[in-house]
Write an enzyme that holds these catalytic residues in place. Structure first.
Site, short mmCIF file in Angstrom:
data_model
loop_
_atom_site.label_atom_id
_atom_site.label_comp_id
_atom_site.label_asym_id
_atom_site.label_seq_id
_atom_site.Cartn_x
_atom_site.Cartn_y
_atom_site.Cartn_z
N ASP A 202 0.75 -1.18 0.04
CA ASP A 202 -0.03 -0.05 0.03
C ASP A 202 0.88 1.44 0.08
OD1 ASP A 202 -2.48 1.68 0.33
OD2 ASP A 202 -3.32 0.10 1.20
N HIS A 250 -13.00 -1.49 -7.28
CA HIS A 250 -14.36 -0.86 -7.50
C HIS A 250 -14.01 0.85 -7.44
CE1 HIS A 250 -15.05 -1.09 -2.72
NE2 HIS A 250 -14.12 -0.36 -3.07
#
Length: 343
Positions: A202, A250
């Site tokens: 990340d 998404h």
């Protein structure tokens, strides 16, 4: 028979539930902010007067709030005392393993302001929470506060538990959790599969929080962090036989997703597994409700939406993946996972 006396086709009950949905969510938010459920848990219930004194409010709003929380199924009665229901006791008492309070606060402080401008997002085809059309801007340090990452942890952890029971990772030794945030998925999957090690990939400022969370969970020997940017970096970290994309795709549009899937393909060895865990929209695009509303949430806050199995399957084939399959489960953050192998 005139139009005023003609029978109505249906009662407006469903419309009333829709139009008052904000009332219910903000009742929960107010109760959580007051620490109501934690207060009741510590005392095994309390009267209206005791709640008023203990939370520092007057008896009139205390009675109204308690009645509303009871009507919502969050509280019950034991004589004159209000007590937590099992749902409130499990998820709304501070310090609990799957405490949802930070998620409630994250929605209230970070997500809902954008929802109040949802028509702006629809008309502009652009996020309502940001002013720039630069997609990365929504993930830069400071644009998503720490409460965002902390708030998602219980949602992700509960979803990860269900995912772990739905897929078989017993033959997998090393998992790369791309965009893994606070490591909820890595933690739950490693707990479920003792032979698994994981790396959370990340942004560097997120990894600072992630390392603390992993240490707190006592899994520092099995879960590591790797700071980076999965779009800016030319490649993803190698050396893993499985990659997880959970509630990641998404956030992005189709070209960005195709780019990320191509990087996943290159990072995996032959036979490597890719897992996409999401709220999947039905191929006919009529639901289900949780996936459809999450797609609306993406419209408000990102440049993405929730996608169908057919769409994911098409992108995966174009990226070079084979053996594409879907497993279904029920969880707060996902209703299934699309699996694919690198030949």
């Amino acid at each position: 028979m005139d139009s005023q006396s003609a029978p109505l086709p249906a009662a407006p009950d469903a419309l009333m539930q829709l139009t008052t949905g904000l009332w219910a969510s903000q009742t929960l938010a107010a109760a959580e902010q007051l620490g109501l459920f934690t207060f009741l848990s510590a005392r095994h219930g309390a009267t209206v007067a005791e709640v008023a004194t203990g939370t520092g409010i007057e008896e009139r709003p205390a009675e109204i709030l308690l009645t509303a929380c009871a009507a919502l199924g969050l509280l019950g009665r034991d004589g004159a005392r209000f007590v937590n229901t099992p749902v409130a006791e499990t998820y709304l008492v501070r310090g609990g393993q799957y405490y949802f309070g930070e998620y409630v606060r994250m929605l209230t402080e970070y997500v809902y302001p954008g929802w109040m401008r949802v028509i702006d997002a629809i008309r502009a085809n652009a996020p309502a929470r940001v002013t720039s059309k630069e997609q990365q801007g929504i993930f830069e340090a400071g644009t998503r506060p720490k409460i965002f990452w902390d708030g998602l942890y219980p949602l992700s952890a509960l979803t990860a538990r269900e995912l772990a029971g739905a897929i078989d990772l017993r033959g997998t030794t090393s998992l790369l959790d791309v965009g893994g945030g606070n490591a909820a998925f890595a933690v739950e999957l490693c707990r479920h599969f003792p032979g698994l090690r994981a790396t959370v990939f990340d942004l560097p400022f997120v990894c600072e929080h992630t390392a603390e969370k992993i240490d707190e969970m006592g899994l520092s020997e099995r879960i590591g962090v790797h700071g980076g940017d999965f779009f800016a970096d030319p490649e993803l970290p190698g050396g893993h036989d499985a990659i997880l994309l959970s509630m990641i795709l998404h956030d992005w549009d189709e070209p960005r997703n195709a780019e990320l899937l191509a990087k996943c393909f290159r990072a995996l060895p032959a036979g490597g597994l890719l897992v996409i865990s999401e709220l999947l929209v039905d191929d006919e695009k009529t639901g289900p409700l949780d996936a459809a509303l999450m797609s609306m949430n993406m419209l408000v806050g990102t440049w993405g939406r929730n996608y169908t199995v057919a769409e994911y399957s098409d992108w995966l084939r174009k990226a070079g993946f084979e053996q594409i399959s879907t497993v279904r489960f029920g969880a707060p953050g996902a209703n299934g996972a699309v699996l694919a192998r690198k030949p």
